[in-house]
Design an enzyme around this catalytic site. Structure first.
Site, short mmCIF file in Angstrom:
data_model
loop_
_atom_site.label_atom_id
_atom_site.label_comp_id
_atom_site.label_asym_id
_atom_site.label_seq_id
_atom_site.Cartn_x
_atom_site.Cartn_y
_atom_site.Cartn_z
N PHE A 121 0.86 -1.18 0.00
CA PHE A 121 0.00 0.00 0.00
C PHE A 121 0.89 1.23 0.00
O PHE A 121 1.64 1.47 0.95
CB PHE A 121 -0.88 -0.05 1.25
CG PHE A 121 -1.94 1.02 1.36
CD1 PHE A 121 -3.09 0.95 0.60
CD2 PHE A 121 -1.79 2.06 2.27
CE1 PHE A 121 -4.09 1.91 0.74
CE2 PHE A 121 -2.79 3.03 2.41
CZ PHE A 121 -3.94 2.95 1.65
N GLU A 125 4.13 9.56 2.11
CA GLU A 125 5.28 10.13 1.41
C GLU A 125 6.19 10.84 2.40
O GLU A 125 5.81 11.07 3.55
CB GLU A 125 4.80 11.12 0.34
CG GLU A 125 3.96 10.49 -0.75
CD GLU A 125 3.49 11.48 -1.81
OE1 GLU A 125 2.81 11.06 -2.75
OE2 GLU A 125 3.84 12.69 -1.70
N PHE A 154 7.64 4.30 4.00
CA PHE A 154 7.08 3.38 5.01
C PHE A 154 6.11 2.38 4.39
O PHE A 154 5.03 2.11 4.95
CB PHE A 154 6.37 4.15 6.13
CG PHE A 154 7.24 5.13 6.86
CD1 PHE A 154 8.57 4.85 7.11
CD2 PHE A 154 6.73 6.35 7.30
CE1 PHE A 154 9.39 5.75 7.79
CE2 PHE A 154 7.53 7.26 7.99
CZ PHE A 154 8.86 6.96 8.23
N ARG A 243 -8.25 -0.29 11.33
CA ARG A 243 -8.12 0.03 12.76
C ARG A 243 -8.53 -1.14 13.63
O ARG A 243 -7.87 -1.44 14.64
CB ARG A 243 -8.98 1.25 13.09
CG ARG A 243 -8.45 2.55 12.53
CD ARG A 243 -9.48 3.67 12.65
NE ARG A 243 -8.98 4.91 12.06
CZ ARG A 243 -9.76 5.84 11.52
NH1 ARG A 243 -11.07 5.67 11.47
NH2 ARG A 243 -9.23 6.93 11.02
N GLN A 279 2.34 -7.88 46.76
CA GLN A 279 1.13 -7.19 46.29
C GLN A 279 1.41 -6.13 45.22
O GLN A 279 0.57 -5.89 44.35
CB GLN A 279 0.39 -6.58 47.48
CG GLN A 279 -0.27 -7.63 48.37
CD GLN A 279 -1.04 -7.01 49.52
OE1 GLN A 279 -0.81 -5.87 49.90
NE2 GLN A 279 -1.97 -7.77 50.08
N GLU A 363 -0.68 2.80 11.08
CA GLU A 363 -2.14 2.73 10.82
C GLU A 363 -2.87 3.88 11.51
O GLU A 363 -4.01 3.76 11.92
CB GLU A 363 -2.72 1.39 11.28
CG GLU A 363 -2.18 0.18 10.55
CD GLU A 363 -2.70 0.07 9.13
OE1 GLU A 363 -3.50 0.93 8.72
OE2 GLU A 363 -2.29 -0.87 8.43
#
Length: 383
Positions: A121, A125, A154, A243, A279, A363
């Site tokens: 995809f 840029e 990317f 998403r 704890q 994303e």
């Protein structure tokens, strides 16, 4: 949508594959920055490359709920494995399914579903990241062809990709998003250069690189949907799915981190007893468990809403924001439980901690998700 029995069988098979094949390979992948070919072959056989592609094109045709259920199991292993086939189920093919012509779907989807053709995809840029509408890559009509010029950044899986969905301006800059179109560009087309993949903080084995287009001539039939000006809308229409998918990966990794933390705390002895009995350690583990449960619950709920055809733009942004931020907190707590051992490579937490950091960025950053949520909230009073 798969029947409950079919979905259960797929989840069980995925869980076995993750634990028997993927987990033992994680250190090798980290060291060699690659995924062994036998594992890729097994992922193809299990149908992971075609999870969301309709059955008529050779895919599994999973619903959103089915998909996130399976992806949460896959996400238990290093996220680089899921990354290899992720774009083939999401942004790399959703454009074809949403706006592509039937000829384009027939040409590419069956091969993508089999894993024989990896999709990539190309939207981001050097000067257009979160502001995707600022892209400057151009596609100029020249007879029966378009000439594409620009650089994409990317782009996950671009070193392995055979088909690129490329977004470029076909209209003037003042046309804004209405001037952006999408093209399906095959790897062998002259004018494409894939740069060496980046050396990243984490995600070793998942390859991301720049893709440069220099007078790359593609036939007019490569224009997605056969129409100019719909590219940006196509990209935005795929985001709800992306998403939710990424939220499921983050939540699967959260479960893995929690298991690593519980195991270590149960085995590590200080002051004469396992640290799990203290704890303050229990408090950190409990916070992790509560956030992981909240993440899973919201994903499953919103996935059902999406399958019902409801508008889930605000809800999917909420999922991406909450689950990935929760993953970051969980990773930090689990490393803290490990103490100094969490900072050395002997334990998986060191690697998983680095991998987890990316989820709040790609994303759509957490800040972009916040803007989307607020924008959709503010629409409601007016409506």
């Amino acid at each position: 949508m798969a029947t409950s029995d079919v979905l259960r069988a797929m989840i069980d098979e995925t869980r076995r594959f993750v634990r028997q094949d993927l987990l033992p390979a994680e250190e090798w992948v980290e060291e060699h920055d690659d995924i062994p070919a036998p594992l890729v072959k097994k992922m193809k056989e299990l149908g992971y490359f075609g999870m969301t592609i309709p059955e008529q094109y050779g895919g599994l045709g999973l619903s959103m709920f089915d998909e996130v259920s399976v992806v949460m199991e896959i996400g238990y292993a290093s996220p680089v494995f899921r990354s290899y086939f992720g774009t083939s189920n999401g942004v790399g093919t959703l454009g074809m399914l949403i706006d592509g012509t039937e000829e384009q779907r027939q040409a590419y989807l069956p091969r993508i579903a089999k894993g024989d053709l990896v999709a990539s995809f190309c939207l981001t840029e050097p000067g257009a990241g979160s502001d995707a509408a600022a892209i400057t890559t151009k596609a100029v009509r020249d007879g029966d062809h378009y000439a594409i010029n620009g650089t994409k950044r990317f782009t996950t899986n671009s070193p392995h990709a055979g088909i690129f969905t490329v977004f470029a301006r076909t209209g003037p800059k003042d046309a804004k998003t209405a001037g952006i179109s999408a093209f399906l560009v095959e790897r062998g087309t002259p004018g494409i250069t894939v740069a060496p993949h980046y050396k990243k903080m984490g995600f070793r084995g998942s390859h991301t690189a720049d893709v440069i287009f220099e007078d790359c001539r593609v036939p007019a039939s490569a224009l997605l949907g056969g129409r100019e000006g719909i590219g940006f809308k196509t990209a935005m229409r795929s985001l709800d799915h992306a998403r939710l998918h990424m939220s499921a990966v983050a939540t699967g990794l959260s479960r893995r981190l929690i298991d690593e933390g519980v195991r270590y705390a149960s085995e590590r002895v200080q002051f004469g007893k396992p640290i799990a009995q203290f704890q303050l350690i229990q408090g950190m583990l409990a916070d992790c468990e509560a956030e992981a449960l909240a993440s899973r619950s919201m994903i499953e709920n919103v996935a059902r809403m999406k399958d019902e055809g409801r508008d889930v733009t605000k809800d999917t942004a909420c999922c991406k924001y909450f689950t990935t931020e929760a993953l970051g907190r969980i990773a930090d707590r689990v490393l803290q439980v490990h103490g100094g051992y969490g900072y050395i490579k002997e334990y998986a937490i060191e690697r998983l901690y680095r991998d987890a950091r990316l989820f709040r960025i790609y994303e759509g950053t957490s800040q972009i998700q916040q803007l989307v949520v607020a924008r959709e909230m503010l629409k409601q009073p007016a409506a």
